[in-house]
Design a protein around this motif. Structure first.
Motif, short mmCIF file in Angstrom:
data_model
loop_
_atom_site.label_atom_id
_atom_site.label_comp_id
_atom_site.label_asym_id
_atom_site.label_seq_id
_atom_site.Cartn_x
_atom_site.Cartn_y
_atom_site.Cartn_z
N VAL B 71 12.11 16.43 9.51
CA VAL B 71 11.77 16.21 8.11
C VAL B 71 10.88 17.34 7.61
O VAL B 71 10.12 17.93 8.37
N ASP B 72 11.02 17.64 6.35
CA ASP B 72 10.21 18.67 5.70
C ASP B 72 9.29 17.97 4.69
O ASP B 72 9.75 17.32 3.76
N MET B 73 8.02 18.11 4.91
CA MET B 73 7.06 17.40 4.08
C MET B 73 7.10 17.83 2.62
O MET B 73 6.71 17.07 1.73
N ARG B 74 7.55 19.04 2.37
CA ARG B 74 7.51 19.53 0.99
C ARG B 74 8.36 18.68 0.05
O ARG B 74 7.96 18.38 -1.08
N GLY B 75 9.54 18.31 0.53
CA GLY B 75 10.41 17.49 -0.31
C GLY B 75 9.79 16.12 -0.56
O GLY B 75 9.86 15.59 -1.68
N ILE B 76 9.19 15.56 0.48
CA ILE B 76 8.54 14.26 0.31
C ILE B 76 7.38 14.38 -0.67
O ILE B 76 7.20 13.54 -1.55
N ALA B 77 6.63 15.47 -0.54
CA ALA B 77 5.49 15.68 -1.43
C ALA B 77 5.95 15.77 -2.89
O ALA B 77 5.31 15.21 -3.78
N ALA B 78 7.05 16.46 -3.11
CA ALA B 78 7.54 16.63 -4.48
C ALA B 78 7.91 15.28 -5.09
O ALA B 78 7.57 14.99 -6.24
N MET B 79 8.58 14.45 -4.29
CA MET B 79 8.99 13.15 -4.82
C MET B 79 7.79 12.24 -5.03
O MET B 79 7.71 11.50 -6.00
N ARG B 80 6.86 12.30 -4.09
CA ARG B 80 5.64 11.50 -4.26
C ARG B 80 4.89 11.92 -5.52
O ARG B 80 4.40 11.08 -6.27
N GLY B 81 4.83 13.21 -5.73
CA GLY B 81 4.13 13.71 -6.91
C GLY B 81 4.78 13.23 -8.20
O GLY B 81 4.09 12.85 -9.15
N TYR B 82 6.09 13.26 -8.20
CA TYR B 82 6.82 12.79 -9.39
C TYR B 82 6.50 11.33 -9.67
O TYR B 82 6.16 10.95 -10.79
N LEU B 83 6.62 10.50 -8.64
CA LEU B 83 6.38 9.06 -8.83
C LEU B 83 4.92 8.78 -9.16
O LEU B 83 4.63 7.88 -9.96
N ASP B 84 4.04 9.54 -8.55
CA ASP B 84 2.62 9.30 -8.80
C ASP B 84 2.25 9.50 -10.26
O ASP B 84 1.39 8.80 -10.79
N ARG B 85 2.89 10.47 -10.89
CA ARG B 85 2.62 10.69 -12.31
C ARG B 85 2.88 9.42 -13.11
O ARG B 85 2.07 9.00 -13.93
N PHE B 86 4.04 8.81 -12.83
CA PHE B 86 4.39 7.61 -13.59
C PHE B 86 3.55 6.42 -13.17
O PHE B 86 3.22 5.56 -13.98
N TRP B 87 3.21 6.39 -11.89
CA TRP B 87 2.36 5.31 -11.41
C TRP B 87 1.01 5.35 -12.10
O TRP B 87 0.54 4.34 -12.63
N ASP B 88 0.39 6.53 -12.11
CA ASP B 88 -0.92 6.65 -12.73
C ASP B 88 -0.86 6.29 -14.21
O ASP B 88 -1.72 5.61 -14.74
N HIS B 89 0.19 6.78 -14.85
CA HIS B 89 0.33 6.52 -16.28
C HIS B 89 0.53 5.03 -16.55
O HIS B 89 -0.09 4.46 -17.45
N ALA B 90 1.40 4.41 -15.76
CA ALA B 90 1.69 2.99 -15.96
C ALA B 90 0.46 2.15 -15.65
O ALA B 90 0.17 1.16 -16.33
N LEU B 91 -0.28 2.57 -14.64
CA LEU B 91 -1.48 1.82 -14.26
C LEU B 91 -2.53 1.91 -15.37
O LEU B 91 -3.16 0.90 -15.72
N ALA B 92 -2.69 3.08 -15.93
CA ALA B 92 -3.65 3.25 -17.01
C ALA B 92 -3.24 2.41 -18.22
O ALA B 92 -4.09 1.74 -18.84
#
Lengths: 105, 105
Positions: B71-92
Motif C-alpha cells: 500500500v502507498d500511504m499517499r493515496g490514502i492520505a489524499a482520500m482522507r484529506g478530501y473526506l476530512d474537509r467535508f467532515w470538518d465542514h459538516a461538523l461545524a
DNA sequence: ACTTACGGTAAGATATCACTTACCATCTGC
DNA sequence: GCAGATGGTAAGTGATATCTTACCGTAAGT
C-alpha cells in the motif's frame, strides 16, 4: 455496514455525483437548484441523489413539494473510519520499518 | 491532485479491487500471491493493480521477475484529506445548528 | 377544481467496466 | 543458450452505469 463500503466509494467515484455532493456540502439545496448548477437534467440529479442517499452521504427534509437535500455525516463517518483503519495500519508499519532500518544501520 | 479525486474513489468502489487493497494492507504480496487468494485470473489482478497504482493507493518493489506490491500511504492520505474537509465542514454546521436550536429554545 | 411547480420513476440508448484467453517481455538458474 | 517463472498488455465479451425523454404523483395557490 463495515463490509458494505462499496456504496460510499462508488457514490463518490462519479464526477457528476461528487459535484452534487460538494454543492450540498456548501449549503442545502433543492433538486431543481442542484440541476440548475450542473450540465445534466433534473432526473439525472434525482438518480444521483438516490445513490448518495443509499450510501448514507445525503439526506433530505421536506418543504412543501420541494425536497431540500443536505449532507449526512454518517456516510462520511463510515468512509473516514474505513480509511483510518488502513492509515493507522500503514503508519504503524512505516514507523516499524523506519526503526528497523535505523537499528540495522 | 485535489481535483482528481475520482481515481481513488473509483479504485476502491470495485469489491474485487478493494479486496486486493485490503490484502496488501495486511502484508506486501506478489501479483501471483494476490491472484491465488482471489477468485479472479492473474491478468485481472494486474489490471486492478494498475488502477490502484494510478490512484496512488499501491506501489511496488522489484524482486527479480517478481513485483512485490504494497500500500502507498499517499493515496490514502489524499482520500482522507478530501473526506476530512467535508467532515470538518459538516461538523461545524451541525454544531452551529445545535447551538442555534438551543438559543431559540 | 384547475393550474403550476416540484420531483421521483420507467424505458431505452450509449459508454464504460471487469473479466477472460492469448500473447509477449523480462529475469533467474541450469 | 534454454527452460521456467513471473507479470504486463491486447482483444473481445457480457454486465453495468449514466444519461436522456416521457410519464405520473403530490402539494400549493388562484
Amino acid at each position: 455496514m463495515a463490509t458494505h463500503q462499496s456504496a460510499g466509494f462508488a457514490a463518490l467515484a462519479d464526477p457528476t455525483r461528487r459535484a452534487v455532493f460538494e454543492r450540498l456540502a456548501r449549503r442545502p439545496l433543492s433538486v431543481q437548484q442542484i440541476a440548475d448548477g450542473l450540465p445534466v437534467s433534473r432526473p439525472a440529479v434525482s438518480q444521483h441523489l438516490k445513490v448518495l442517499a443509499a450510501a448514507g452521504l445525503v439526506a433530505h427534509d421536506r418543504d412543501g413539494t420541494r425536497r431540500v437535500y443536505r449532507v449526512d455525516m454518517r456516510g462520511i463517518a463510515a468512509m473516514r473510519g474505513y480509511l483510518d483503519r488502513f492509515w493507522d495500519h500503514a503508519l504503524a508499519a512505516f514507523k516499524a520499518a523506519a526503526e528497523k532500518e535505523e537499528t540495522d544501520a
